[in-house]
Design a protein around this motif. Sequence first.
Motif, PDB file in Angstrom:
ATOM      1  N   GLU A   4     -43.670  -1.504   0.204  1.00  0.00           N
ATOM      2  CA  GLU A   4     -43.518  -1.327  -1.646  1.00  0.00           C
ATOM      3  C   GLU A   4     -42.221  -2.229  -1.955  1.00  0.00           C
ATOM      4  N   LEU A   5     -41.336  -2.772  -3.084  1.00  0.00           N
ATOM      5  CA  LEU A   5     -40.824  -3.270  -3.549  1.00  0.00           C
ATOM      6  C   LEU A   5     -39.756  -2.597  -4.282  1.00  0.00           C
ATOM      7  N   THR A   6     -39.004  -1.502  -3.445  1.00  0.00           N
ATOM      8  CA  THR A   6     -37.585  -0.189  -4.234  1.00  0.00           C
ATOM      9  C   THR A   6     -36.659  -0.975  -4.071  1.00  0.00           C
ATOM     10  N   THR A   7     -36.191  -0.995  -5.544  1.00  0.00           N
ATOM     11  CA  THR A   7     -35.079  -1.674  -5.702  1.00  0.00           C
ATOM     12  C   THR A   7     -34.721  -1.369  -6.881  1.00  0.00           C
ATOM     13  N   ASP A   8     -33.354  -0.689  -7.359  1.00  0.00           N
ATOM     14  CA  ASP A   8     -32.941  -0.676  -8.962  1.00  0.00           C
ATOM     15  C   ASP A   8     -33.384  -1.909  -9.176  1.00  0.00           C
ATOM     16  N   ALA A   9     -34.447  -1.973 -10.371  1.00  0.00           N
ATOM     17  CA  ALA A   9     -33.641  -3.369 -10.903  1.00  0.00           C
ATOM     18  C   ALA A   9     -32.284  -3.461 -11.616  1.00  0.00           C
ATOM     19  N   PHE A  10     -32.062  -2.715 -12.079  1.00  0.00           N
ATOM     20  CA  PHE A  10     -30.287  -3.220 -13.357  1.00  0.00           C
ATOM     21  C   PHE A  10     -29.805  -3.796 -12.298  1.00  0.00           C
ATOM     22  N   GLU A  11     -29.486  -3.507 -10.942  1.00  0.00           N
ATOM     23  CA  GLU A  11     -28.446  -3.667  -9.968  1.00  0.00           C
ATOM     24  C   GLU A  11     -28.448  -4.709 -10.021  1.00  0.00           C
ATOM     25  N   THR A  12     -27.444  -6.223  -9.577  1.00  0.00           N
ATOM     26  CA  THR A  12     -27.114  -7.279  -8.458  1.00  0.00           C
ATOM     27  C   THR A  12     -27.861  -7.162  -7.403  1.00  0.00           C
ATOM     28  N   VAL A  13     -27.699  -8.171  -6.799  1.00  0.00           N
ATOM     29  CA  VAL A  13     -28.264  -8.201  -5.387  1.00  0.00           C
ATOM     30  C   VAL A  13     -27.135  -7.714  -4.467  1.00  0.00           C
ATOM     31  N   TRP A  14     -25.990  -8.092  -4.998  1.00  0.00           N
ATOM     32  CA  TRP A  14     -25.089  -8.259  -4.192  1.00  0.00           C
ATOM     33  C   TRP A  14     -24.431  -6.449  -4.297  1.00  0.00           C
ATOM     34  N   ALA A  15     -24.543  -5.794  -5.368  1.00  0.00           N
ATOM     35  CA  ALA A  15     -23.723  -4.863  -5.473  1.00  0.00           C
ATOM     36  C   ALA A  15     -24.557  -3.820  -4.685  1.00  0.00           C
ATOM     37  N   THR A  16     -26.652  -4.541  -4.845  1.00  0.00           N
ATOM     38  CA  THR A  16     -28.026  -2.783  -4.190  1.00  0.00           C
ATOM     39  C   THR A  16     -27.443  -3.367  -2.428  1.00  0.00           C
TER      40      THR A  16
ATOM     41  N   SER B 213     -38.017 -13.217  -8.700  1.00  0.00           N
ATOM     42  CA  SER B 213     -39.777 -13.008  -7.591  1.00  0.00           C
ATOM     43  C   SER B 213     -39.843 -12.483  -6.917  1.00  0.00           C
ATOM     44  N   GLY B 214     -40.950 -12.318  -6.630  1.00  0.00           N
ATOM     45  CA  GLY B 214     -40.989 -11.128  -5.696  1.00  0.00           C
ATOM     46  C   GLY B 214     -41.064 -11.255  -3.958  1.00  0.00           C
ATOM     47  N   GLY B 215     -41.106 -13.101  -3.432  1.00  0.00           N
ATOM     48  CA  GLY B 215     -40.896 -13.340  -2.884  1.00  0.00           C
ATOM     49  C   GLY B 215     -39.183 -12.830  -2.548  1.00  0.00           C
ATOM     50  N   MET B 216     -38.433 -13.447  -4.178  1.00  0.00           N
ATOM     51  CA  MET B 216     -36.582 -13.264  -3.409  1.00  0.00           C
ATOM     52  C   MET B 216     -36.311 -11.557  -3.521  1.00  0.00           C
ATOM     53  N   LYS B 217     -37.588 -10.962  -4.431  1.00  0.00           N
ATOM     54  CA  LYS B 217     -37.330  -9.075  -4.117  1.00  0.00           C
ATOM     55  C   LYS B 217     -37.233  -8.850  -2.507  1.00  0.00           C
TER      56      LYS B 217
ATOM     57  N   ILE C  70     -34.960  -6.759   2.307  1.00  0.00           N
ATOM     58  CA  ILE C  70     -34.054  -7.638   3.847  1.00  0.00           C
ATOM     59  C   ILE C  70     -32.878  -7.955   4.198  1.00  0.00           C
ATOM     60  N   ALA C  71     -31.786  -8.111   2.809  1.00  0.00           N
ATOM     61  CA  ALA C  71     -30.545  -7.372   2.938  1.00  0.00           C
ATOM     62  C   ALA C  71     -30.459  -7.018   2.874  1.00  0.00           C
ATOM     63  N   LYS C  72     -30.744  -5.305   2.482  1.00  0.00           N
ATOM     64  CA  LYS C  72     -30.930  -4.068   2.421  1.00  0.00           C
ATOM     65  C   LYS C  72     -30.555  -3.277   4.113  1.00  0.00           C
ATOM     66  N   ALA C  73     -31.728  -4.040   4.199  1.00  0.00           N
ATOM     67  CA  ALA C  73     -31.870  -3.315   5.502  1.00  0.00           C
ATOM     68  C   ALA C  73     -31.234  -4.031   6.508  1.00  0.00           C
ATOM     69  N   LEU C  74     -30.671  -4.827   6.341  1.00  0.00           N
ATOM     70  CA  LEU C  74     -29.814  -5.967   7.094  1.00  0.00           C
ATOM     71  C   LEU C  74     -28.224  -5.516   7.280  1.00  0.00           C
ATOM     72  N   ALA C  75     -27.842  -4.689   6.091  1.00  0.00           N
ATOM     73  CA  ALA C  75     -26.610  -4.673   5.547  1.00  0.00           C
ATOM     74  C   ALA C  75     -25.941  -3.742   6.761  1.00  0.00           C
ATOM     75  N   HIS C  76     -26.846  -3.259   7.360  1.00  0.00           N
ATOM     76  CA  HIS C  76     -25.569  -1.730   7.825  1.00  0.00           C
ATOM     77  C   HIS C  76     -25.854  -2.655   9.819  1.00  0.00           C
ATOM     78  N   ASP C  77     -25.740  -3.349  10.008  1.00  0.00           N
ATOM     79  CA  ASP C  77     -26.256  -3.832  11.253  1.00  0.00           C
ATOM     80  C   ASP C  77     -26.935  -3.250  12.387  1.00  0.00           C
ATOM     81  N   PRO C  78     -28.278  -3.127  12.142  1.00  0.00           N
ATOM     82  CA  PRO C  78     -28.400  -2.202  12.709  1.00  0.00           C
ATOM     83  C   PRO C  78     -29.233  -2.938  13.984  1.00  0.00           C
ATOM     84  N   GLN C  79     -29.767  -2.261  15.416  1.00  0.00           N
ATOM     85  CA  GLN C  79     -30.081  -2.930  16.353  1.00  0.00           C
ATOM     86  C   GLN C  79     -31.435  -2.625  16.803  1.00  0.00           C
TER      87      GLN C  79
END
Length: 310
Positions: free
Chosen positions: A86-98, A136-140, A145-154
Amino acid sequence: MNSVISIKDLAKTYANGFVALKSTNLEIRRGEIFGMLGPNGAGKTTLINIVCGIVNATAGRVTVDGRDIVRNARAARSLIGLVPQELTTDAFETVWATTTFSRGLFGKPRDPARVEAVLKSLSLWDKKDDKIMTLSGGMKRRVMIAKALAHDPQILFLDEPTAGVDVELRQDMWNVVRGLRASGVTIILTTHYIDEAEEMADRIAVINRGEIVLVEEKTELMRKLGKKQLTLHLHSPLAALPAALAGHALELHADGCELIYTYDTKGERTGITALLAALAEAGIRFKDLHTTQSSLEEIFVSLVTRRPAA
């Protein structure tokens, strides 16, 4: 290669009695791309959600890099990045902030350079100040993926990561996944796109009705379960197969103009030499021939339809 995720006798039955996952055992190797294939409701997402601490198991044990997901939940979860369906993101946040916020959720210090690197790797840098609702859906999907990688997971779980993404973006994401694997990240990928698993995965698990039907190296799976077909284009059509050819696995196609011979790729003898001799003896001539091999899609369909429902 040692295991980074170890799953022992894992099971999940929901309160309504639905058995989503039966006793499951699985070892996922460090640094591999592990593909999980299965129809809707097969148990793929349930398995992921248990490992990620979102759903509680009914029975069994999971360790992530030696850390028990129940007794050492915080430490285990910090090693994992999850991209859900599911595309669960805060719609009103910017890409950088989220993306920055997601890094902070895991107690990581602010690191603008790292967030920049993640966004650039996903071709999101020029969108960094855009609100997510405008994408777009693809960019969302890339933002997830960016959110999932932000904390440098293994370890990175990608649950249907390219659903709704166009072909060009899918290719870009495949390149991102390869780059992550090259940097040492273990990737667990679920997908409905057979070509995605065939292109990306090192090993493949097929899951159906809450059970893992098979776990195999991709190349070995195709070698063991793939069938090859030899198609013979005949000079003259046949109305029926001659009795002399009854002992061969032959089928007539194209209004009798083609003979198709199916043989097992793992057999020591293909039987082709004997077949050609039998054709010559029967006076059947052909003008061309070619071979084809089962795709991973055909193998997958055969596995999930082989076992009748309980």
